[in-house]
Design a protein around this motif. Sequence first.
Motif, PDB file in Angstrom:
ATOM      1  N   ASP A 406      -4.096  -4.049  -8.606  1.00  0.00           N
ATOM      2  CA  ASP A 406      -4.334  -2.765  -9.011  1.00  0.00           C
ATOM      3  C   ASP A 406      -5.674  -2.321  -8.149  1.00  0.00           C
ATOM      4  OD1 ASP A 406      -2.167  -2.552 -10.828  1.00  0.00           O
ATOM      5  OD2 ASP A 406      -3.847  -3.129 -12.573  1.00  0.00           O
ATOM      6  N   HIS A 407      -6.190  -3.090  -7.245  1.00  0.00           N
ATOM      7  CA  HIS A 407      -7.109  -2.687  -6.561  1.00  0.00           C
ATOM      8  C   HIS A 407      -7.042  -2.907  -4.731  1.00  0.00           C
ATOM      9  CE1 HIS A 407      -9.592  -2.149 -10.083  1.00  0.00           C
ATOM     10  NE2 HIS A 407      -9.053  -3.248 -10.534  1.00  0.00           N
ATOM     11  N   VAL A 408      -5.781  -3.256  -4.572  1.00  0.00           N
ATOM     12  CA  VAL A 408      -5.906  -3.776  -2.945  1.00  0.00           C
ATOM     13  C   VAL A 408      -5.675  -2.232  -2.158  1.00  0.00           C
ATOM     14  CG1 VAL A 408      -4.517  -5.867  -3.632  1.00  0.00           C
ATOM     15  CG2 VAL A 408      -3.116  -3.635  -3.378  1.00  0.00           C
ATOM     16  N   PHE A 409      -5.500  -1.269  -2.814  1.00  0.00           N
ATOM     17  CA  PHE A 409      -5.248  -0.137  -1.687  1.00  0.00           C
ATOM     18  C   PHE A 409      -6.845   0.812  -2.003  1.00  0.00           C
ATOM     19  CE2 PHE A 409      -0.884  -0.566  -3.065  1.00  0.00           C
ATOM     20  CZ  PHE A 409      -0.516  -0.580  -1.785  1.00  0.00           C
ATOM     21  N   ASP A 410      -7.720   0.154  -2.724  1.00  0.00           N
ATOM     22  CA  ASP A 410      -8.964   0.676  -2.617  1.00  0.00           C
ATOM     23  C   ASP A 410      -9.796   0.499  -1.629  1.00  0.00           C
ATOM     24  OD1 ASP A 410      -8.394   1.170  -5.402  1.00  0.00           O
ATOM     25  OD2 ASP A 410      -9.565  -0.011  -6.346  1.00  0.00           O
ATOM     26  N   ARG A 411     -10.620   1.387  -1.252  1.00  0.00           N
ATOM     27  CA  ARG A 411     -11.437   1.160   0.161  1.00  0.00           C
ATOM     28  C   ARG A 411     -12.419   0.089   0.056  1.00  0.00           C
ATOM     29  NH1 ARG A 411     -11.867   7.814   0.674  1.00  0.00           N
ATOM     30  NH2 ARG A 411      -9.668   8.288   0.866  1.00  0.00           N
ATOM     31  N   PHE A 412     -12.453  -0.639   0.983  1.00  0.00           N
ATOM     32  CA  PHE A 412     -13.529  -1.776   1.049  1.00  0.00           C
ATOM     33  C   PHE A 412     -13.202  -2.642   0.141  1.00  0.00           C
ATOM     34  CE2 PHE A 412     -16.061   1.902   2.859  1.00  0.00           C
ATOM     35  CZ  PHE A 412     -16.078   1.233   4.246  1.00  0.00           C
ATOM     36  N   GLU A 422     -14.592 -14.625   8.254  1.00  0.00           N
ATOM     37  CA  GLU A 422     -13.733 -15.140   9.000  1.00  0.00           C
ATOM     38  C   GLU A 422     -12.238 -14.511   9.554  1.00  0.00           C
ATOM     39  OE1 GLU A 422     -15.130 -15.980   6.516  1.00  0.00           O
ATOM     40  OE2 GLU A 422     -16.279 -17.963   6.947  1.00  0.00           O
ATOM     41  N   ILE A 423     -11.852 -13.869   8.302  1.00  0.00           N
ATOM     42  CA  ILE A 423     -10.503 -13.288   8.568  1.00  0.00           C
ATOM     43  C   ILE A 423     -10.597 -11.742   9.394  1.00  0.00           C
ATOM     44  CG2 ILE A 423      -8.982 -12.145   7.316  1.00  0.00           C
ATOM     45  CD1 ILE A 423      -9.021 -14.048   5.001  1.00  0.00           C
ATOM     46  N   GLY A 424     -11.757 -11.257   9.317  1.00  0.00           N
ATOM     47  CA  GLY A 424     -12.192  -9.961   9.799  1.00  0.00           C
ATOM     48  C   GLY A 424     -11.665  -8.598   9.050  1.00  0.00           C
ATOM     49  N   GLY A 425     -11.639  -7.545   9.634  1.00  0.00           N
ATOM     50  CA  GLY A 425     -11.238  -6.113   9.362  1.00  0.00           C
ATOM     51  C   GLY A 425     -12.480  -5.785   8.604  1.00  0.00           C
ATOM     52  N   THR A 426     -11.899  -4.431   8.043  1.00  0.00           N
ATOM     53  CA  THR A 426     -13.140  -3.480   7.165  1.00  0.00           C
ATOM     54  C   THR A 426     -12.668  -3.250   5.955  1.00  0.00           C
ATOM     55  OG1 THR A 426     -11.711  -1.667   7.836  1.00  0.00           O
ATOM     56  CG2 THR A 426     -13.351  -2.549   9.556  1.00  0.00           C
ATOM     57  N   GLY A 427     -11.527  -3.811   5.516  1.00  0.00           N
ATOM     58  CA  GLY A 427     -11.475  -3.531   4.109  1.00  0.00           C
ATOM     59  C   GLY A 427     -10.620  -2.063   3.819  1.00  0.00           C
ATOM     60  N   LEU A 428     -10.362  -1.458   5.003  1.00  0.00           N
ATOM     61  CA  LEU A 428      -9.996  -0.123   4.757  1.00  0.00           C
ATOM     62  C   LEU A 428      -8.502   0.079   5.328  1.00  0.00           C
ATOM     63  CD1 LEU A 428     -12.845   1.788   6.560  1.00  0.00           C
ATOM     64  CD2 LEU A 428     -12.330   1.862   4.089  1.00  0.00           C
ATOM     65  N   GLY A 429      -7.783  -0.960   5.842  1.00  0.00           N
ATOM     66  CA  GLY A 429      -6.397  -1.035   6.133  1.00  0.00           C
ATOM     67  C   GLY A 429      -5.553  -0.469   5.150  1.00  0.00           C
ATOM     68  N   LEU A 430      -5.584  -1.029   3.784  1.00  0.00           N
ATOM     69  CA  LEU A 430      -4.609  -0.671   3.179  1.00  0.00           C
ATOM     70  C   LEU A 430      -4.714   0.701   2.352  1.00  0.00           C
ATOM     71  CD1 LEU A 430      -3.641  -3.802   1.217  1.00  0.00           C
ATOM     72  CD2 LEU A 430      -2.364  -2.871   2.703  1.00  0.00           C
ATOM     73  N   GLY A 451      -0.580 -17.474  -4.601  1.00  0.00           N
ATOM     74  CA  GLY A 451       0.057 -18.714  -3.901  1.00  0.00           C
ATOM     75  C   GLY A 451       1.515 -18.806  -3.483  1.00  0.00           C
ATOM     76  N   GLU A 452       1.979 -17.442  -3.757  1.00  0.00           N
ATOM     77  CA  GLU A 452       3.458 -17.434  -3.464  1.00  0.00           C
ATOM     78  C   GLU A 452       3.764 -15.931  -2.450  1.00  0.00           C
ATOM     79  OE1 GLU A 452       5.867 -16.949  -6.802  1.00  0.00           O
ATOM     80  OE2 GLU A 452       5.053 -18.667  -7.810  1.00  0.00           O
ATOM     81  N   GLY A 453       2.737 -15.571  -1.651  1.00  0.00           N
ATOM     82  CA  GLY A 453       3.036 -14.724  -0.713  1.00  0.00           C
ATOM     83  C   GLY A 453       2.832 -13.336  -1.415  1.00  0.00           C
ATOM     84  N   ALA A 454       3.191 -12.095  -0.701  1.00  0.00           N
ATOM     85  CA  ALA A 454       2.908 -10.763  -0.991  1.00  0.00           C
ATOM     86  C   ALA A 454       4.309 -10.158  -0.607  1.00  0.00           C
ATOM     87  CB  ALA A 454       1.798 -10.272  -0.731  1.00  0.00           C
ATOM     88  N   GLN A 455       4.470  -8.885  -1.123  1.00  0.00           N
ATOM     89  CA  GLN A 455       5.615  -8.173  -0.612  1.00  0.00           C
ATOM     90  C   GLN A 455       5.136  -6.751  -0.816  1.00  0.00           C
ATOM     91  OE1 GLN A 455       9.995  -8.967  -1.342  1.00  0.00           O
ATOM     92  NE2 GLN A 455       9.933  -6.938  -2.279  1.00  0.00           N
ATOM     93  N   PHE A 456       5.152  -6.051   0.181  1.00  0.00           N
ATOM     94  CA  PHE A 456       4.960  -4.459   0.142  1.00  0.00           C
ATOM     95  C   PHE A 456       6.126  -3.797   0.446  1.00  0.00           C
ATOM     96  CE2 PHE A 456       1.021  -6.351   0.765  1.00  0.00           C
ATOM     97  CZ  PHE A 456      -0.032  -5.607   0.245  1.00  0.00           C
TER      98      PHE A 456
END
Length: 466
Positions: A406-412, A422-430, A451-456
């Motif tokens: 429920d929080h993956v689209f939240d900013r940062f 290590e992964i990089g990015g700003t947390g604003l992409g989604l 552990g099973e991947g993600a689907q958008f």
Amino acid sequence: MRSLRFRITIILVVIGIIPSIVVEYGIVSSYRDRAVSIRTVNVMNQCDILCNQMISENYLENPSSATLNSELDLLSNIYSGRILIVDSNFRIIKDTFNLDVGKTMISEEIIACYKNSSAGQYPSSKYIEMTVPITVKDGVGTVQGVMMASISMDEINASVSILEQKGTFLMAIISALVLAVGYILAGMLVKPFNKITRAIENISAGYMDEDISVPDYVETQLITNAFNEMMVKVRTLDESRQEFVSNVSHELKTPLTSMKVLADSLVGQENMPVELYQEFMQDITEEIDRENEIITDLLALVKMDKKASNLNIEMVNINDMLELILKRLKPIAAERNIRLLVDSFRPVNAQIDEMKLTLAFTNLVENGIKYNVEDGWVRISLNADHKYFYVVVADSGMGIPAEAIDHVFDRFYRVDKSHSKEIGGTGLGLAITRSAIMMHHGAIKVYSKEGEGAQFSVRIPLNHVE
């Protein structure tokens, strides 16, 4: 602007008075009709009796009968009317007003009475006029004359007028009572809404943590429930805003702090080796790039938050757009040996802002690469129906925990904060991705298990609607 109490009072007054007016009119009208009917029947019965006496005393041939004349005059006086006796030659042989005796009288009423051998009545506003045939009892019912009676309506009209006056007076009393009761009742009905108003005013004054409850009516309960739900969203939005400001401050301050530490180290050390100096400068350059990336994404997010009127809509081939996105990201995927797969089920053309949706889908595919496992895959599927086109971005990565969905689209917001650097990015992409899709009146959903991947899954209209 009229108050609710005023409106309710007016409605109650109208509801109370209109039926009273209808009832009053019905009573007066019924009384008038009944009085006219009774008088008509009484006069008609007496006329029938007099007509029979005229036949028995041969009055049409000899209208000098003192008894009949006195009875005719008495009937005329009792009902303040006038009686005419017309013989078969249409000559008036008796007039209780003694004005038209000997004159000829031909009218539709008299002719109809001769023709139909039946009585007729013709009520008007001032008189009840009737014709009664003077019939011989010879088995055939020969009409030898006609009695015309004109009965005054003054007495009935006077009674109706008195009744109307009393009804008007009674209506005035009822109106006053209805107005008073209506005003009091309206106040009682409006009282719960005043409670809601005061509660909202308290919230406007700053007491945002308080819920309101006015369970007096079902309607007020529904209003307060809806308002409380809205306040929950407002509080959530306010908390999100505060968290966003805090995150922005933190994200912008972190690279600056690093640069400050590195710069102080350079300033504080004399005769620093060139290799160490270059290493520090390289670190400063990376922090500047990171700062620039955050600011760029923030600016993109601000632009996404604006109205959809800023969209540059044009007809775009979605298949080609996705192929170009994957072509740009293949070098990044190749570094981790991640395969990029495309399933295009049909050619799709849609009215979109190509730049904004390219950024959105790029973020989705890039996330699939970043949060994937070595030798993994990212699959992009494209399909469409008569109204929407659908893009699904699936990966074989680490997946998203249930509490983070429920929080993956939240900013940062970051799912794995420990490896964010290590992964990089700003947390604003989604957040940028969702804003771009919402501007197109589309929808995005995420399905994942850790552990099973993600689907958008993305759905966007083929034709842009303003």
